[in-house]
Design an enzyme around this catalytic site. Structure first.
Site, PDB file in Angstrom:
ATOM      1  N   GLY A 102       0.809  -1.223   0.000  1.00 16.70           N
ATOM      2  CA  GLY A 102       0.000   0.000   0.000  1.00 16.70           C
ATOM      3  C   GLY A 102       0.834   1.262   0.000  1.00 16.70           C
ATOM      4  O   GLY A 102       2.058   1.229   0.108  1.00 16.70           O
ATOM      5  N   ASP A 271       4.418  -4.299  -7.158  1.00 15.83           N
ATOM      6  CA  ASP A 271       3.787  -3.076  -6.638  1.00 15.83           C
ATOM      7  C   ASP A 271       4.401  -1.834  -7.293  1.00 15.83           C
ATOM      8  O   ASP A 271       3.913  -0.725  -7.108  1.00 15.83           O
ATOM      9  CB  ASP A 271       3.943  -2.986  -5.115  1.00 15.83           C
ATOM     10  CG  ASP A 271       5.388  -3.084  -4.669  1.00 15.83           C
ATOM     11  OD1 ASP A 271       6.062  -4.044  -5.070  1.00 15.83           O
ATOM     12  OD2 ASP A 271       5.859  -2.192  -3.945  1.00 15.83           O
TER      13      ASP A 271
HETATM   14  P1  AMP Z   1       9.218   0.558  -2.677  1.00 19.46           P
HETATM   15  O1  AMP Z   1      10.008  -0.695  -2.816  1.00 19.46           O
HETATM   16  O2  AMP Z   1      10.008   1.785  -2.419  1.00 19.46           O
HETATM   17  O3  AMP Z   1       8.287   0.751  -3.813  1.00 19.46           O
HETATM   18  O4  AMP Z   1       8.313   0.421  -1.372  1.00 19.46           O
HETATM   19  C1  AMP Z   1       7.656  -0.758  -0.992  1.00 19.46           C
HETATM   20  C2  AMP Z   1       6.624  -0.462   0.060  1.00 19.46           C
HETATM   21  O5  AMP Z   1       7.209   0.203   1.175  1.00 19.46           O
HETATM   22  C3  AMP Z   1       5.483   0.445  -0.398  1.00 19.46           C
HETATM   23  O6  AMP Z   1       4.313  -0.023   0.229  1.00 19.46           O
HETATM   24  C4  AMP Z   1       5.883   1.785   0.137  1.00 19.46           C
HETATM   25  O7  AMP Z   1       4.774   2.614   0.347  1.00 19.46           O
HETATM   26  C5  AMP Z   1       6.550   1.421   1.449  1.00 19.46           C
HETATM   27  N1  AMP Z   1       7.530   2.420   1.886  1.00 19.46           N
HETATM   28  C6  AMP Z   1       8.725   2.709   1.331  1.00 19.46           C
HETATM   29  N2  AMP Z   1       9.351   3.682   2.026  1.00 19.46           N
HETATM   30  C7  AMP Z   1       8.526   4.017   3.044  1.00 19.46           C
HETATM   31  C8  AMP Z   1       8.595   4.953   4.120  1.00 19.46           C
HETATM   32  N3  AMP Z   1       9.640   5.750   4.298  1.00 19.46           N
HETATM   33  N4  AMP Z   1       7.552   5.011   4.963  1.00 19.46           N
HETATM   34  C9  AMP Z   1       6.478   4.210   4.818  1.00 19.46           C
HETATM   35  N5  AMP Z   1       6.365   3.314   3.849  1.00 19.46           N
HETATM   36  C10 AMP Z   1       7.365   3.203   2.968  1.00 19.46           C
HETATM   37 MG    MG Z   2       6.810   1.327  -4.565  1.00 22.61          MG
END
Ligand code: AMP
Ligand code: MG
Length: 526
Positions: A102, A271
């Site tokens: 999410g 995602d």
């Molecule tokens: P990503 O691999 O960067 O696309 O992130 C994977 C998941 O981690 C997604 O659900 C992002 O919303 C969540 N996410 C990444 N960085 C953060 C953060 N600093 N705070 C909260 N959620 C994060």
């Molecule tokens: Mg992402």
């Protein structure tokens, strides 16, 4: 000022909402999103706006310089009549099902209509949502500069992508461990406003199938088809199959563009794949410098190199197969989906050869051209050879160039070679031999030098956001100097143009950047 924005929310009006309005981390069921309010930044400061994106949304320079713009696009104020939200999605991360992910740090502000198009406006780094899991919902300046600059650069390169409207400092400090080695440090917090017709990802569909929630899956799929694939039929098996076929085609087309310009996404988790076939989630991405199919910028993926340059088409297919599985409850038959995937797999090598022949300015795809391409890909790997410089320089070859003459051969090859000691006699002869074959093919095609150069220069960019260039902008920005952000932004608006004043950016990566964090090594920490 912002009253010019014609708000026309769809996602949060037409799809089921999470009834719980608390901002507590939780598993969200039977809902496509949860309402979430952006965190109020301490001292927001606008660092950069994309005037092209602003104009697309109907906003003038005066509008984007206004207090109202600063407030809304830093998350300080919610625009009246809008209801910000975070999307619920799941995903496969590095090949493994990760359950609910999410929007953990993205908050959709609103959707607007302009010039017959609709845009979703989304803040990245605007604080916690029910999907933040163990993290803080924030983003640092470093990663925000990278996202802002690269998404606009990709747009101007002609690569399907989400866009970026603005880059702001929040005035807050954010703790990050850049290389995941226990050395945490505070960095400047920032917020980017991303835009796209929609931010729906493969994972938005997967989450409902994983929970056997066919009803919400159908609602989301019908919504997506109705609004973003209007020529297809929602609500029927045949329509869902066509929808899958179209998403497959768009995704593979996007990846073909990545291969053309040397872009490595770095985290092709499901995602992070847009249902519209747009490049999304600029994290530890990078640009090929030396042409190396095994290269990935993402140190988090150093072991398996799952997301390396040469693997991107296969990973896209793998991700599409996961999307196909997610749509199964609506289609209830594997065979049509498998056929579509098989076709994609068979089609891609042809499309790739076609794309490569354009990069080489070859008109006809025949066995000789095919062999030239295959051999070139091998040849480029014999020694560290800069992809961007090589292809751009190659357009200077003439059908009359005397390749037996070293002084005519070398300007075509040497500028792209990183280490002079690797330019041996043997290598030189290999280049001579390949270039002679290439030239013979051009002669055979009766290729026109001027026309060929023009056609090559619209597919081979002169300027890309080299990894060290982004890092230079970041280092300066961290020290309070935002001029390089603007300089690179302007440069990358016309990546195919020869810009005599900007020759310094048409250069190999400097040696100091070879092993520098942020230049060749990036992690998911952002
Ligand atoms: P990503 O691999 O960067 O696309 O992130 C994977 C998941 O981690 C997604 O659900 C992002 O919303 C969540 N996410 C990444 N960085 C953060 C953060 N600093 N705070 C909260 N959620 C994060
Ligand atoms: Mg992402």
């Amino acid at each position: 000022m912002l009253t010019k924005l014609k708000v026309k929310d769809k996602f949060n009006k037409e799809l089921p909402a999470d009834p719980d309005q608390n901002n507590t981390r939780r598993q969200v069921h039977k809902a496509c999103f949860s309402y979430a309010t952006p965190r109020i930044p301490t001292a927001p400061q606008l660092l950069h706006v994309s005037p092209e994106m602003a104009e697309t949304l109907g906003l003038s320079a005066e509008d984007t310089a206004s207090e109202a713009f600063l407030q809304v696009f830093s998350g300080q104020k919610v625009l009246e009549g809008t209801a910000p939200y975070a999307m619920c999605y799941g995903g496969h991360q590095f090949g493994h099902w990760a359950g609910q992910l999410g929007d953990g740090r993205a908050i959709n502000l609103m959707e607007v209509e302009q010039g017959g198009k609709t845009w979703a406006l989304q803040l990245k780094g605007a604080g916690e949502t029910p999907y933040s899991r163990t993290a803080d919902g924030l983003a640092v300046l470093r990663s925000s500069v990278r996202e802002h600059l690269c998404s606009e650069a990709m747009y101007h390169l002609g690569v399907p992508t989400t866009r970026s409207l603005s880059l702001m400092l929040t005035g807050d400090q954010v703790l990050r461990d850049v290389m995941y080695d226990g050395n945490s440090a505070y960095e400047k917090g920032a917020v980017v406003c991303r835009t796209a017709p929609s931010f729906i990802r493969f994972g938005n569909f997967q989450i409902f199938t994983s929970r056997k929630d066919k009803e919400t899956l159908k609602a989301l799929t019908d919504f997506t088809i109705r609004h973003y694939f209007p020529s297809l039929e929602a609500g029927t098996k045949a329509g869902y199959i066509e929808f899958f076929r179209t998403v497959c085609a768009r995704t593979m087309e996007m990846v073909l563009h990545w291969q053309r310009v040397g872009f490595v996404h770095g985290v092709m988790n499901t995602d992070n794949l847009s249902i519209l076939g747009l490049t999304i989630d600029y994290g530890p991405y990078g640009w090929l410098e030396g042409y190396d199919p095994n290269w990935t910028p993402n140190t988090t993926d150093r072991q398996n190199r799952r997301y390396r340059y040469g693997q991107q088409p296969n990973v896209a297919l793998w991700n599409l197969a996961q999307l196909g599985s997610a749509l199964m409850p609506l289609i209830e038959e594997v065979q049509p989906l498998q056929e579509i995937l098989d076709n994609c797999q068979q089609q891609f090598p042809n499309d790739y050869l076609q794309m490569m022949s354009q990069k080489l300015g070859l008109k006809n795809m025949n066995p000789v051209a095919h062999e030239l391409i295959t051999d070139l890909v091998q040849q480029l790997q014999l020694t560290e050879t800069d992809m961007t410089i090589f292809f751009r320089t190659l357009s200077q070859l003439r059908t009359t160039t005397d390749l037996a003459d070293d002084t005519q051969l070398e300007p075509l090859v040497l500028p792209a070679i990183y280490l002079p000691e690797e330019y041996t006699e043997e290598l030189k002869e290999k280049w001579r031999s390949w270039l002679l074959r290439y030239q013979a093919q051009l002669q055979q095609e009766q290729s026109n030098d001027t026309q060929r150069q023009t056609s090559m220069n619209v597919v081979n960019p002169k300027y890309v956001l080299r990894n060290y260039m982004a890092q230079l902008a970041i280092d300066a920005a961290n020290a309070g100097d935002y001029t390089i952000i603007n300089e690179l932004y302007e440069l990358l608006k016309t990546p195919y143009a020869d810009n005599p004043e900007q020759e310094k950016w048409f250069a190999k990566r400097p040696e100091w950047a070879r092993h520098k964090v942020g230049c060749s090594m990036l992690s998911c920490s952002s």
